[in-house]
Design a protein around this motif. Structure first.
Motif, short mmCIF file in Angstrom:
data_model
loop_
_atom_site.label_atom_id
_atom_site.label_comp_id
_atom_site.label_asym_id
_atom_site.label_seq_id
_atom_site.Cartn_x
_atom_site.Cartn_y
_atom_site.Cartn_z
N ALA A 40 -18.22 -3.16 8.71
CA ALA A 40 -18.63 -1.78 8.44
C ALA A 40 -17.77 -1.11 7.38
O ALA A 40 -17.33 0.03 7.54
CB ALA A 40 -18.61 -0.96 9.74
N GLY A 41 -17.52 -1.80 6.27
CA GLY A 41 -16.76 -1.22 5.18
C GLY A 41 -15.27 -1.13 5.40
O GLY A 41 -14.55 -0.51 4.62
N LYS A 42 -14.80 -1.76 6.47
CA LYS A 42 -13.38 -1.74 6.80
C LYS A 42 -12.86 -3.16 6.91
O LYS A 42 -13.60 -4.08 7.26
CB LYS A 42 -13.13 -0.99 8.12
N LEU A 43 -11.57 -3.32 6.61
CA LEU A 43 -10.90 -4.60 6.84
C LEU A 43 -9.96 -4.41 8.01
O LEU A 43 -9.17 -3.47 8.05
CB LEU A 43 -10.11 -5.03 5.61
N VAL A 44 -10.05 -5.33 8.98
CA VAL A 44 -9.25 -5.23 10.19
C VAL A 44 -8.29 -6.42 10.25
O VAL A 44 -8.71 -7.57 10.18
CB VAL A 44 -10.14 -5.22 11.45
N ARG A 73 -4.52 2.61 8.59
CA ARG A 73 -4.26 3.30 9.85
C ARG A 73 -4.03 2.25 10.92
O ARG A 73 -4.49 1.11 10.81
CB ARG A 73 -5.40 4.23 10.24
N ARG A 74 -3.30 2.64 11.95
CA ARG A 74 -3.07 1.73 13.07
C ARG A 74 -4.25 1.83 14.04
O ARG A 74 -4.66 2.94 14.40
CB ARG A 74 -1.77 2.08 13.79
N GLY A 75 -4.79 0.69 14.43
CA GLY A 75 -5.87 0.67 15.39
C GLY A 75 -5.36 0.44 16.80
O GLY A 75 -4.17 0.17 17.02
N ALA A 76 -6.24 0.55 17.77
CA ALA A 76 -5.87 0.27 19.15
C ALA A 76 -5.47 -1.20 19.27
O ALA A 76 -6.15 -2.08 18.73
CB ALA A 76 -7.04 0.57 20.08
N PRO A 77 -4.37 -1.51 19.97
CA PRO A 77 -3.92 -2.90 20.06
C PRO A 77 -4.77 -3.72 21.03
O PRO A 77 -5.48 -3.17 21.88
CB PRO A 77 -2.49 -2.77 20.59
N VAL A 115 -3.04 -4.02 15.63
CA VAL A 115 -4.27 -3.96 14.84
C VAL A 115 -4.07 -2.92 13.73
O VAL A 115 -3.61 -1.82 14.00
CB VAL A 115 -5.48 -3.58 15.70
N TYR A 116 -4.41 -3.29 12.50
CA TYR A 116 -4.34 -2.37 11.37
C TYR A 116 -5.68 -2.38 10.65
O TYR A 116 -6.31 -3.43 10.49
CB TYR A 116 -3.23 -2.78 10.41
N VAL A 117 -6.11 -1.19 10.24
CA VAL A 117 -7.43 -1.03 9.63
C VAL A 117 -7.28 -0.42 8.24
O VAL A 117 -6.60 0.60 8.07
CB VAL A 117 -8.34 -0.13 10.49
N TYR A 118 -7.90 -1.07 7.25
CA TYR A 118 -7.95 -0.55 5.89
C TYR A 118 -9.38 -0.13 5.60
O TYR A 118 -10.30 -0.94 5.68
CB TYR A 118 -7.48 -1.59 4.87
N ASP A 119 -9.57 1.14 5.25
CA ASP A 119 -10.91 1.69 5.05
C ASP A 119 -11.24 1.72 3.56
O ASP A 119 -10.68 2.51 2.80
CB ASP A 119 -10.98 3.10 5.64
N PHE A 120 -12.14 0.83 3.14
CA PHE A 120 -12.55 0.78 1.74
C PHE A 120 -13.48 1.93 1.36
O PHE A 120 -13.52 2.36 0.21
CB PHE A 120 -13.26 -0.54 1.44
N VAL A 147 -13.20 -8.03 22.87
CA VAL A 147 -14.05 -7.62 21.75
C VAL A 147 -13.66 -6.21 21.34
O VAL A 147 -13.36 -5.35 22.17
CB VAL A 147 -15.54 -7.71 22.15
N TYR A 148 -13.67 -5.98 20.01
CA TYR A 148 -13.22 -4.72 19.43
C TYR A 148 -14.38 -3.98 18.79
O TYR A 148 -15.15 -4.55 18.02
CB TYR A 148 -12.15 -5.01 18.37
N ASP A 149 -14.49 -2.69 19.12
CA ASP A 149 -15.47 -1.80 18.49
C ASP A 149 -14.73 -0.99 17.45
O ASP A 149 -13.93 -0.11 17.79
CB ASP A 149 -16.11 -0.89 19.54
N SER A 150 -14.97 -1.27 16.16
CA SER A 150 -14.21 -0.60 15.10
C SER A 150 -14.59 0.87 14.95
O SER A 150 -13.79 1.66 14.43
CB SER A 150 -14.41 -1.33 13.77
N ASP A 151 -15.78 1.25 15.40
CA ASP A 151 -16.19 2.66 15.29
C ASP A 151 -15.47 3.53 16.31
O ASP A 151 -14.97 4.61 15.99
CB ASP A 151 -17.71 2.79 15.47
#
Length: 403
Positions: free
Chosen positions: A135-139, A167-171, A155-160, A206-210
């Motif tokens: 979804a337009g992000k790199l995790v 940003r730091r995501g939920a671990p 978990v780290y998320v880069y939003d293109f 399983v991870y929900d990036s939204d």
């Protein structure tokens, strides 16, 4: 956003031009200029950050393909030393422990760059982390802490889409490294790997990036360290091979696939007949081009195309290259030979209509230099990619994204 809300975005984009023409102009602007476009006005920023803009670029066939690599940072000086030092003296060179960065190759524009570091990652990119695009992000998920060398749940998320930035995501629920990871629809699945005590894992989640949330899945039937994750045409998550705690380095011939609808794992025999070779990083799926039927595609009940490169132990035999899995015969068939200039340690990812692969270049490119190639899925021809010295380090994981 509703269709009415989307239509409101397409009003008065460029004064004096019909909105349809204005939109057609904006979708043709290369991605590298999008941050500038977003600074022009709020209307353009809202448009470029809305999911519909990517759809419009796709319809206009203006999307660009990017390959994201978790790569050991190699300075030009280090690469030159590796190239110029005689083979018998290479063992005496003292190099610092590898530092990993996030490299991005624009396959459409044939350009390379490295994502800048961020305070969000105080120790830098985790070693041996998995990277997946959704979804337009790199995790970035798991791996080793670069300082302590402990497995992490980070978990780290880069939003293109929204202008870049980390940003730091939920671990994850547990720290893990060398695990299977793949995107199935909008979700990111992980399974197996090992913990800080080097114990192989059966757990999966399983991870929900939204929503930035994790959900535990049923455990696999077996422990699987150094396994490979893949997606499947019918939405299943495949975990290929790996080994248990008591079987270090002896790779299992089977795989397990998770059916989300039934919430259960099924073992499949005879998928990985290479007991001394890891599937990690060297297997991938080729996405189809829009409106194109790529020839020689395997049955849809199994991942589309797998790339299997040479192993250090040579257990795959001399005839090494792109192998496709025939589910009916339960056998691997070499259909394309390895490209010239890549002899070991390949890492591959599917891009639109083909495969991007980067691996050690051998004596021609220097034993510590990695070079890249792209396989066209239709013609089955390799095209060499110009790989600058600073982007020639070892690659642990790779993923592709279209923007």
């Amino acid at each position: 956003m509703s269709e009415e809300g989307e239509e409101n975005q397409l009003r008065n984009l460029i004064p004096g031009l019909p909105d349809e023409i204005a939109l057609d102009c904006l979708v043709r602007v290369p991605y590298r200029f999008h941050s500038t476009l977003k600074s022009v006005c709020h209307g353009w920023k809202d448009l470029l950050t809305h999911p519909s803009f990517l759809r419009h670029r796709k319809i206009a066939q203006k999307q660009e393909s990017f390959v994201c690599l978790v790569q050991a940072v190699t300075t030009t000086q280090t690469a030159e030393i590796a190239d110029s030092t005689p083979e018998k003296e290479k063992s005496q060179i003292q190099f610092s422990p590898p530092v990993y960065g996030l490299t991005v190759y624009n396959a459409s524009a044939e350009t390379w760059h490295r994502i800048p570091s961020s305070p969000v990652l105080p120790s830098g990119i985790p070693m041996f982390c998995q990277c997946v695009a959704v979804a337009g992000k790199l995790v970035l998920i798991g791996g080793w802490d670069p300082t302590t060398l402990d497995s992490v749940a980070d978990v780290y998320v880069y939003d293109f889409i929204h202008g870049g930035g980390w940003r730091r995501g939920a671990p994850m629920s547990v720290a893990r490294s060398f695990f299977a990871c793949a995107v199935v629809g909008p979700a990111v699945y992980v399974a197996g790997g090992h913990d800080n005590q080097k114990n192989a894992l059966r757990s999966a989640e399983v991870y929900d990036s939204d929503s930035d949330t994790w959900r535990d899945l049923p455990r696999m039937g077996e422990e699987r360290d150094e396994c490979q994750g893949l997606t499947c045409g019918d939405g299943r998550f495949w975990v290929v091979s790996g080994y248990g705690t008591e079987n270090q380095g002896r790779f299992d011939s089977g795989a397990e696939c998770f059916d989300a609808a039934r919430s259960e794992w099924t073992r499949v025999e005879g998928v990985w007949p290479f007991p001394n070779a890891s599937p990690r990083g060297s297997c991938c799926e080729i996405p189809r081009r829009e409106g194109e039927q790529i020839t020689r595609m395997p049955l849809p009940s199994f991942p589309s195309v797998w790339f299997v490169g040479p192993s250090s132990g040579g257990s795959m035999g001399r005839n090494q290259g792109l192998r496709e899995y025939d589910e009916k015969d339960r056998s691997w068939k070499v259909t394309v030979q390895m490209p010239d200039g890549i002899c070991s340690s390949p890492c591959a990812t599917g891009i639109k209509g083909g495969i991007f692969v980067i691996g050690c270049g051998g004596s021609e490119g220097g034993p510590h230099r990695f070079r890249a190639c792209v396989l066209d899925g239709g013609s089955r021809k390799w095209a060499h990619v110009d790989t600058p010295g600073e982007f020639s380090g070892f690659v642990y994981s790779a993923s592709s994204i279209s923007l």
